[in-house]
Motif scaffolding. Structure first.
Motif, PDB file in Angstrom:
ATOM      1  N   ALA A 356      62.503  44.383  12.559  1.00 43.30           N
ATOM      2  CA  ALA A 356      63.309  43.572  11.801  1.00 43.30           C
ATOM      3  C   ALA A 356      63.058  43.606  10.260  1.00 43.30           C
ATOM      4  CB  ALA A 356      62.860  41.966  12.253  1.00 43.30           C
ATOM      5  N   GLN A 357      61.849  43.987   9.904  1.00 49.87           N
ATOM      6  CA  GLN A 357      61.425  44.187   8.470  1.00 49.87           C
ATOM      7  C   GLN A 357      62.134  45.476   7.914  1.00 49.87           C
ATOM      8  OE1 GLN A 357      59.168  42.278   6.844  1.00 49.87           O
ATOM      9  NE2 GLN A 357      57.976  41.359   8.182  1.00 49.87           N
ATOM     10  N   SER A 358      62.235  46.538   8.992  1.00 44.47           N
ATOM     11  CA  SER A 358      62.995  47.651   8.563  1.00 44.47           C
ATOM     12  C   SER A 358      64.270  47.510   8.299  1.00 44.47           C
ATOM     13  CB  SER A 358      62.782  48.780   9.672  1.00 44.47           C
ATOM     14  OG  SER A 358      63.457  48.559  10.615  1.00 44.47           O
ATOM     15  N   MET A 359      64.870  46.231   9.017  1.00 43.28           N
ATOM     16  CA  MET A 359      66.437  46.080   8.652  1.00 43.28           C
ATOM     17  C   MET A 359      66.608  45.093   7.705  1.00 43.28           C
ATOM     18  SD  MET A 359      67.117  45.994  12.856  1.00 43.28           S
ATOM     19  CE  MET A 359      68.954  45.498  12.746  1.00 43.28           C
ATOM     20  N   ASN A 360      65.716  44.699   6.911  1.00 40.26           N
ATOM     21  CA  ASN A 360      65.616  43.814   5.945  1.00 40.26           C
ATOM     22  C   ASN A 360      66.058  42.308   6.514  1.00 40.26           C
ATOM     23  OD1 ASN A 360      65.156  45.712   3.905  1.00 40.26           O
ATOM     24  ND2 ASN A 360      67.451  46.461   4.065  1.00 40.26           N
ATOM     25  N   LEU A 361      65.282  42.193   7.551  1.00 46.85           N
ATOM     26  CA  LEU A 361      65.741  40.606   7.851  1.00 46.85           C
ATOM     27  C   LEU A 361      64.296  39.759   7.683  1.00 46.85           C
ATOM     28  CD1 LEU A 361      67.059  41.367  11.481  1.00 46.85           C
ATOM     29  CD2 LEU A 361      68.253  40.718   9.497  1.00 46.85           C
ATOM     30  N   LYS A 362      64.317  38.381   7.533  1.00 44.23           N
ATOM     31  CA  LYS A 362      63.357  37.664   7.335  1.00 44.23           C
ATOM     32  C   LYS A 362      62.551  37.544   8.718  1.00 44.23           C
ATOM     33  CE  LYS A 362      64.361  35.742   2.928  1.00 44.23           C
ATOM     34  NZ  LYS A 362      64.645  34.487   2.028  1.00 44.23           N
ATOM     35  N   VAL A 363      61.465  37.170   8.948  1.00 45.29           N
ATOM     36  CA  VAL A 363      61.212  36.822  10.312  1.00 45.29           C
ATOM     37  C   VAL A 363      60.081  35.688  10.275  1.00 45.29           C
ATOM     38  CG1 VAL A 363      59.850  37.643  12.121  1.00 45.29           C
ATOM     39  CG2 VAL A 363      60.887  39.415  10.881  1.00 45.29           C
ATOM     40  N   HIS A 364      60.302  34.697  11.189  1.00 43.84           N
ATOM     41  CA  HIS A 364      59.613  33.442  11.439  1.00 43.84           C
ATOM     42  C   HIS A 364      59.111  33.571  12.790  1.00 43.84           C
ATOM     43  CE1 HIS A 364      61.532  32.175   7.727  1.00 43.84           C
ATOM     44  NE2 HIS A 364      62.588  32.448   8.206  1.00 43.84           N
ATOM     45  N   SER A 365      57.869  33.468  13.139  1.00 43.09           N
ATOM     46  CA  SER A 365      57.146  33.567  14.408  1.00 43.09           C
ATOM     47  C   SER A 365      56.195  32.664  14.823  1.00 43.09           C
ATOM     48  CB  SER A 365      56.716  35.079  14.591  1.00 43.09           C
ATOM     49  OG  SER A 365      56.293  35.331  15.898  1.00 43.09           O
ATOM     50  N   ARG A 366      56.525  32.161  15.825  1.00 43.22           N
ATOM     51  CA  ARG A 366      55.648  31.148  16.648  1.00 43.22           C
ATOM     52  C   ARG A 366      55.762  30.996  18.160  1.00 43.22           C
ATOM     53  NH1 ARG A 366      56.072  24.397  15.452  1.00 43.22           N
ATOM     54  NH2 ARG A 366      54.211  23.831  16.379  1.00 43.22           N
ATOM     55  N   ASN A 367      54.343  30.948  18.639  1.00 43.81           N
ATOM     56  CA  ASN A 367      54.506  30.801  20.047  1.00 43.81           C
ATOM     57  C   ASN A 367      55.384  31.723  20.888  1.00 43.81           C
ATOM     58  OD1 ASN A 367      52.368  28.727  19.886  1.00 43.81           O
ATOM     59  ND2 ASN A 367      54.024  27.086  19.749  1.00 43.81           N
ATOM     60  N   TYR A 368      55.226  32.990  20.450  1.00 42.91           N
ATOM     61  CA  TYR A 368      55.913  34.117  21.377  1.00 42.91           C
ATOM     62  C   TYR A 368      57.498  33.654  21.263  1.00 42.91           C
ATOM     63  CZ  TYR A 368      51.419  35.389  22.917  1.00 42.91           C
ATOM     64  OH  TYR A 368      50.012  35.771  23.063  1.00 42.91           O
ATOM     65  N   LYS A 369      57.795  33.260  20.028  1.00 42.88           N
ATOM     66  CA  LYS A 369      59.285  33.106  19.685  1.00 42.88           C
ATOM     67  C   LYS A 369      59.623  33.307  18.320  1.00 42.88           C
ATOM     68  CE  LYS A 369      63.187  29.404  19.990  1.00 42.88           C
ATOM     69  NZ  LYS A 369      63.435  28.132  20.588  1.00 42.88           N
ATOM     70  N   MET A 370      60.692  34.073  17.971  1.00 49.34           N
ATOM     71  CA  MET A 370      61.057  34.506  16.610  1.00 49.34           C
ATOM     72  C   MET A 370      62.264  34.242  16.130  1.00 49.34           C
ATOM     73  SD  MET A 370      59.473  38.327  17.581  1.00 49.34           S
ATOM     74  CE  MET A 370      59.239  39.008  15.549  1.00 49.34           C
ATOM     75  N   ARG A 371      62.344  34.027  15.034  1.00 48.11           N
ATOM     76  CA  ARG A 371      63.625  33.873  14.232  1.00 48.11           C
ATOM     77  C   ARG A 371      63.948  34.898  13.228  1.00 48.11           C
ATOM     78  NH1 ARG A 371      67.683  29.645  14.066  1.00 48.11           N
ATOM     79  NH2 ARG A 371      69.056  29.763  12.064  1.00 48.11           N
ATOM     80  N   LEU A 372      64.970  35.728  13.336  1.00 44.34           N
ATOM     81  CA  LEU A 372      65.364  36.745  12.459  1.00 44.34           C
ATOM     82  C   LEU A 372      66.568  36.406  11.556  1.00 44.34           C
ATOM     83  CD1 LEU A 372      65.033  39.778  14.917  1.00 44.34           C
ATOM     84  CD2 LEU A 372      63.151  38.645  13.782  1.00 44.34           C
ATOM     85  N   GLU A 373      66.271  36.378  10.294  1.00 42.98           N
ATOM     86  CA  GLU A 373      67.668  35.929   9.440  1.00 42.98           C
ATOM     87  C   GLU A 373      67.975  37.065   8.236  1.00 42.98           C
ATOM     88  OE1 GLU A 373      65.775  32.362   7.983  1.00 42.98           O
ATOM     89  OE2 GLU A 373      66.924  31.026   9.559  1.00 42.98           O
ATOM     90  N   GLY A 374      69.083  37.098   8.014  1.00 42.47           N
ATOM     91  CA  GLY A 374      69.718  38.044   7.122  1.00 42.47           C
ATOM     92  C   GLY A 374      70.955  37.852   6.577  1.00 42.47           C
ATOM     93  N   ILE A 375      71.500  38.879   5.908  1.00 43.46           N
ATOM     94  CA  ILE A 375      72.996  38.816   5.668  1.00 43.46           C
ATOM     95  C   ILE A 375      73.784  39.964   6.586  1.00 43.46           C
ATOM     96  CG2 ILE A 375      74.808  39.456   3.583  1.00 43.46           C
ATOM     97  CD1 ILE A 375      73.144  37.099   3.144  1.00 43.46           C
TER      98      ILE A 375
END
Length: 444
Positions: A356-375
Motif C-alpha cells: 500500500a505504501q508503494s502505491m502511495n496509499l495511506k494505511v490505517h490498521s487496527r485489530n487485523y483490519k486495514m483501511r487503505l486510502e488514496g486518489i
C-alpha cells in the motif's frame, strides 16, 4: 473467537462499508434465515443532521414491496446504534458481471432492463423516485434476478410540490435537467438513468464518460453519444428515445413498455394483494429514541483475527462446497475479492502495508483490519479499500478485500495490482494455481 448478537440475530463479518454505515452478515437464530444488517451510529447520524434522511430511506424501503427490490424486514435500535435488517442477496452487483464479461448479450440485457423498468414503475406508482440508479445499486439474487438497492437518495414528493430540486446521483448516470438546478421531474430523471444502464449493459462502457466534469456535463446536456455497431436497430431506437435531453419529450415508462424491442418476451410482474406496511418499528427507533432497545452481546477476546463460524462459511460458499472459497474456476460472475494465505496473520498485515505504501496509499490498521486510502488513478475521486483477515482453519487465513469508496472499475484495477505484488504470500495449490480471484459469492 468473537461472537456478537443483536436481539435474535447472530452477527458475522462485514460485507460492505460506507461513510455512514456498515453492512454485516447475520443469521436469525430463531428461523436460521440469513440476512444483511445495515448498522448506523446514532451519534454520526445526529452529528451530520441525517435523522430525517435515514428515517425517509427506511420508510421508503418498507413501503416498496416488489420482487425486484431488496426487502427491508425490520428496524432495531440499541443505545448507540440503529440496525436495519435487510434481505440477503447472494449474487453480487450487476456491475461486476459487466466488468467481467465486457458486455451482455441483447436478450440478457433486455431481461434485466425489463425487471429494472418493472421495479422503477412500481416505485413511481408509490410516489418514490430513486435518483441514484446505476449498475452498482443493482444486485442479483441466486436465481440471477435483478434487485434494486440503496434508496439513500430517494425522494417522496412533498405535498403541493411537483419538482425536485436536489442535485444528486452519480454524474455519468444523471439526467441533464438534474444538472441544471432548475427543478426536475423525478420520474423522467429515473428513466434517463435506466437508459444509461441499458446502454452500459449492451455496450460494456458508458455513453458519457469524460475525465473532467465540465466536458462530461456538456456531453450529457447535449446527449452527445454514439451507439456501437452491434446494437440492433430496435435497441438503438429505444435508447435514443430514452436519452432525450428534453424531459418533456423523453419517452415515459408507459411508452417504454409499449416499445416493440422492450416488449419481446416481456412478462409483467403480477402483484397480489398489497401488503399492509407497518412503520411502528421505524417510529419506535426515531420518535422514542430512548426506548425499544435490543440487547447487544459480545463474547470472547479480540487478540487475533476473527474466526469464521459455520453459518458464515456455508453462506459464503453457496452451500457445503467450501472449494468456492478458493477456486478460480468459479469466479466468472461476482467480485468479492479475496485470497488465501498460509503466512502468519501479522506477516500478511505487514506485506499489505508495504505494498500500500508503494502505491502511495495511506494505511490505517487496527485489530487485523486495514483501511487503505488514496486518489484513484483517473484523478477524479478518492478510492478507499478495507482489508480484513479471517482465520478459516489453523494457520490458514482468508484475506477479504472490499471497496469502501470510489469507482468500482478503479477498484478492480487496484485489486489486480495488489495481488500481483503479493504473490509471495498468496497460497498456491499443488498445481501452482494461486488461491485468489474474483469469487462468485458477494459483491464488493
Amino acid at each position: 473467537m468473537v461472537m456478537r448478537k443483536v436481539g435474535k440475530y447472530e452477527v458475522g463479518r462485514t460485507i460492505g462499508e460506507g461513510t455512514f454505515a456498515k453492512v454485516k452478515f447475520a443469521q436469525n437464530t430463531e428461523t436460521a434465515e440469513t440476512v444483511a444488517i445495515k448498522i448506523l451510529s446514532k451519534s454520526t447520524i445526529l452529528k451530520h443532521k441525517m435523522v430525517d434522511q435515514i428515517k425517509r430511506e427506511i420508510s421508503i424501503m418498507k413501503i416498496v414491496r416488489h420482487p425486484n427490490i431488496v426487502r427491508l424486514h425490520e428496524v432495531l435500535a440499541s443505545q448507540a446504534k440503529i440496525y436495519i435488517i435487510l434481505e440477503f442477496i447472494t449474487g453480487g452487483e450487476l456491475f461486476d458481471k459487466i466488468v467481467h464479461q465486457g458486455r451482455l448479450g441483447e436478450n440478457e440485457s433486455r431481461r434485466y432492463f425489463q425487471q429494472l423498468i418493472d421495479a422503477v414503475d412500481y416505485c413511481h406508482s408509490k410516489g418514490v423516485y430513486h435518483r441514484d440508479l446505476k449498475p452498482e445499486n443493482l444486485l442479483l439474487d441466486s436465481n440471477g434476478n435483478l434487485k434494486i438497492s440503496d434508496f439513500g437518495l430517494s425522494a417522496l414528493p412533498q405535498q403541493g410540490v411537483g419538482l425536485l430540486h436536489t442535485t444528486c446521483g452519480t454524474p455519468n448516470y444523471v439526467a441533464p435537467e438534474v444538472l441544471s438546478h432548475l427543478g426536475y421531474d423525478g420520474s423522467a430523471a429515473d428513466v434517463w438513468s435506466c437508459g444509461v444502464i441499458l446502454y452500459v449493459l449492451m455496450a460494456g462502457y458508458l455513453p458519457f464518460d469524460e475525465t473532467d466534469l465540465p466536458t462530461l456535463y456538456r456531453k450529457v446536456n447535449a446527449a452527445e453519444f454514439s451507439s456501437p455497431p452491434w446494437f440492433s436497430p430496435g435497441a438503438d431506437s429505444l435508447i435514443h428515445r430514452i436519452l432525450d435531453p428534453n424531459p418533456k419529450t423523453r419517452i415515459q415508462i408507459e411508452g417504454i413498455k409499449n416499445d416493440p424491442w422492450f416488449s419481446k418476451n416481456y412478462v409483467a410482474i403480477r402483484h397480489g394483494e398489497e401488503e399492509e406496511v407497518n412503520l411502528d418499528d421505524v417510529r419506535a427507533v426515531f420518535d422514542d429514541i430512548e426506548d425499544q432497545y435490543v440487547s447487544e452481546q459480545r463474547d470472547g477476546n479480540e487478540g487475533g483475527p476473527l474466526i469464521m463460524n459455520a453459518f458464515e462459511m456455508i453462506t459464503l460458499s453457496q452451500g457445503l462446497n467450501l472449494s468456492v472459497l478458493f477456486d478460480r474456476q468459479q469466479d466468472y460472475v461476482k467480485c468479492q475479492t479475496r485470497f488465501v494465505s498460509r503466512e502468519p496473520a501479522k506477516a500478511i498485515i505487514s506485506s499489505i502495508d508495504a505494498v500500500a505504501q508503494s502505491m502511495n496509499l495511506k494505511v490505517h490498521s487496527r485489530n487485523y483490519k486495514m483501511r487503505l486510502e488514496g486518489i484513484s488513478s483517473n484523478k477524479i475521486g478518492q478510492l478507499a479499500v478495507v482489508v480484513e483477515i479471517f482465520e478459516v482453519a489453523p494457520s490458514l487465513f482468508m484475506v477479504d478485500v472490499r471497496k469502501a469508496a470510489g469507482d468500482t472499475l478503479e477498484y478492480h484495477k487496484f485489486y489486480k495490482i495488489l495481488c500481483s505484488k503479493l504473490k509471495h504470500i498468496i497460497w498456491k495449490s499443488s498445481e501452482g494455481t494461486p488461491k485468489s480471484g474474483l469469487l462468485r459469492t458477494m459483491s464488493c
